[in-house]
Design a protein around this motif. Structure first.
Motif, mmCIF file in Angstrom:
data_model
loop_
_atom_site.group_PDB
_atom_site.id
_atom_site.type_symbol
_atom_site.label_atom_id
_atom_site.label_comp_id
_atom_site.label_asym_id
_atom_site.label_seq_id
_atom_site.Cartn_x
_atom_site.Cartn_y
_atom_site.Cartn_z
ATOM 1 N N SER A 22 0.839 -1.201 0.000
ATOM 2 C CA SER A 22 0.000 0.000 0.000
ATOM 3 C C SER A 22 0.874 1.251 0.000
ATOM 4 O O SER A 22 2.027 1.215 0.440
ATOM 5 C CB SER A 22 -0.900 0.015 1.235
ATOM 6 O OG SER A 22 -0.121 0.209 2.404
ATOM 7 N N GLY A 144 -7.176 11.391 -1.347
ATOM 8 C CA GLY A 144 -7.230 9.974 -1.683
ATOM 9 C C GLY A 144 -6.075 9.528 -2.545
ATOM 10 O O GLY A 144 -5.630 8.374 -2.463
ATOM 11 N N LYS A 160 -13.486 5.074 2.671
ATOM 12 C CA LYS A 160 -12.080 4.934 3.036
ATOM 13 C C LYS A 160 -11.627 6.034 3.991
ATOM 14 O O LYS A 160 -10.506 6.558 3.884
ATOM 15 C CB LYS A 160 -11.198 4.924 1.783
ATOM 16 C CG LYS A 160 -11.487 3.765 0.836
ATOM 17 C CD LYS A 160 -10.557 3.784 -0.357
ATOM 18 C CE LYS A 160 -10.850 2.616 -1.289
ATOM 19 N NZ LYS A 160 -9.968 2.622 -2.487
ATOM 20 N N HIS A 323 -11.455 1.942 9.264
ATOM 21 C CA HIS A 323 -12.413 2.787 8.562
ATOM 22 C C HIS A 323 -13.772 2.581 9.227
ATOM 23 O O HIS A 323 -14.436 1.571 9.024
ATOM 24 C CB HIS A 323 -12.485 2.422 7.082
ATOM 25 C CG HIS A 323 -11.197 2.643 6.356
ATOM 26 N ND1 HIS A 323 -10.454 3.793 6.491
ATOM 27 C CD2 HIS A 323 -10.508 1.849 5.502
ATOM 28 C CE1 HIS A 323 -9.376 3.710 5.736
ATOM 29 N NE2 HIS A 323 -9.382 2.536 5.137
#
Length: 345
Positions: A22, A144, A160, A323
């Protein structure tokens, strides 16, 4: 002759895609944070070299920093709300050893995209945003792209992101029922910023309580959560014929404006006009009479959002992302700005 397009610089997402991790993991490696295994760390470092990715100089300076740094992006027309919010953030950050970098927008609008991008590239480990920015599509898109965690206070259902709020609809319903129980049957309501989900939720709660009774008349005016908009909305509501016996404003700043207009018109509050607000900020007790209002625990909302965000930043790679949609309790605070309905002479 046409120019050849300039080659695109590698981004943090390119590095993450090459390694299969990620963007948050890449950020942790760049910032020297824990939570990344030695093999993954080595793979990220190799990908950075292979792609020629150059982290921001400010990010490199954080390699030896022990404390995570969080970017707080804020812009809210209510100074009273922001005062409570920032106190909650500062206290929680101090308790958790978190450093803060503040970025301000003006007039309830997000900062410029270049400013947001600069903050994102500075090495922050996550973002905390205040209402109404948590629902700005343009800003959320920019944040984002970083792949970093984000918490939004007062936002509803942001994908998210960690959302921390109260049940705005239920709170407005309960306040409206309180006014009805006092005998008021012609109610005015001042809507907040039309771009915020909380505004629509509070209006829905107000309408639900009024519709439930069947004999309640309502008059609606538009505001934007600022004192100035409350003045204009109050004038419109008090010019109605007949005028409402109670006005419920979507925040304390606009409710304070209603009290101000009532005083100027020599209307006694609460005997000639009941006024109610929303938030229970310091402004609610700094005017006469003190406001009956919905207590929104602003400091607790800010503190909880920062706590959850710090926990997600500190979580090891592969852990379940935090989240969540966290809803805190609200309350109805009854003060001297509300009274039992009395028939006007």
């Amino acid at each position: 002759m046409s120019r050849k397009p300039r080659p695109r610089s590698a981004t943090i997402k390119d590095v993450a895609a090459r390694v299969g991790v990620s963007p948050m993991t890449v950020s942790r490696v760049i910032n020297g944070q824990s939570g990344v295994g030695p093999e993954a760390r080595a793979a990220v470092e190799e990908a950075i070299r292979a792609l020629g990715y150059t982290p921001n100089v400010a990010a490199r300076s954080l390699v030896t920093a022990a404390e995570p740094r969080i970017g707080v992006i804020y812009s809210n027309p209510s100074a009273a709300f922001m005062s409570d919010f920032l106190i909650g953030v500062f206290e929680e950050a101090s308790a958790r050893g978190v450093r803060l970098t503040l970025l301000k927008g003006e007039g309830g609008k997000p900062p410029a995209e270049a400013q947001i991008a600069k903050l994102a590239a500075s090495g922050v480990a996550g973002f905390l945003v205040t209402p109404p920015l948590g629902e700005s599509a343009a800003m959320l898109e920019v944040l984002g792209e970083t792949g970093l965690p984000m918490a939004a206070v007062g936002a509803h259902g942001v994908a998210k992101a960690i959302c921390v709020r109260i049940d705005d609809r239920r709170a407005a319903y309960e306040m409206t029922r309180h006014l009805i129980d006092l005998g008021h049957r012609r109610l005015g309501f001042i809507v907040g910023n039309p771009d915020q989900a909380a505004s629509a939720e509070r209006l829905a709660g107000f309408r639900a309580a009024a519709d439930e009774m069947g004999d309640v008349e309502v008059v609606i005016a538009q505001g934007d959560f600022s004192f100035a908009s409350g003045l204009k909305a109050a004038e419109a509501l008090l010019d109605a014929d007949p005028m409402p016996s109670a006005i419920f404003a979507s925040n304390d700043d606009m409710a304070a404006a209603v009290v101000s207009v009532a005083h100027r018109r020599q209307l006694d509050v609460p005997n000639a006009l009941t006024v109610a607000g929303f938030d229970d900020t310091p402004a609610a007790v700094m005017l006469w009479p003190p406001l009956t209002t919905v207590h929104q625990p602003v400091r607790a909302l800010a503190s909880e959002a920062l706590r959850l965000l710090a926990a997600e930043i500190a979580a090891p790679e592969g852990a379940t992302a935090v989240h969540v949609d966290r809803v805190l309790e609200h309350g109805i605070v009854k003060r001297q700005s509300s009274a039992v309905y009395r028939v006007r002479p």
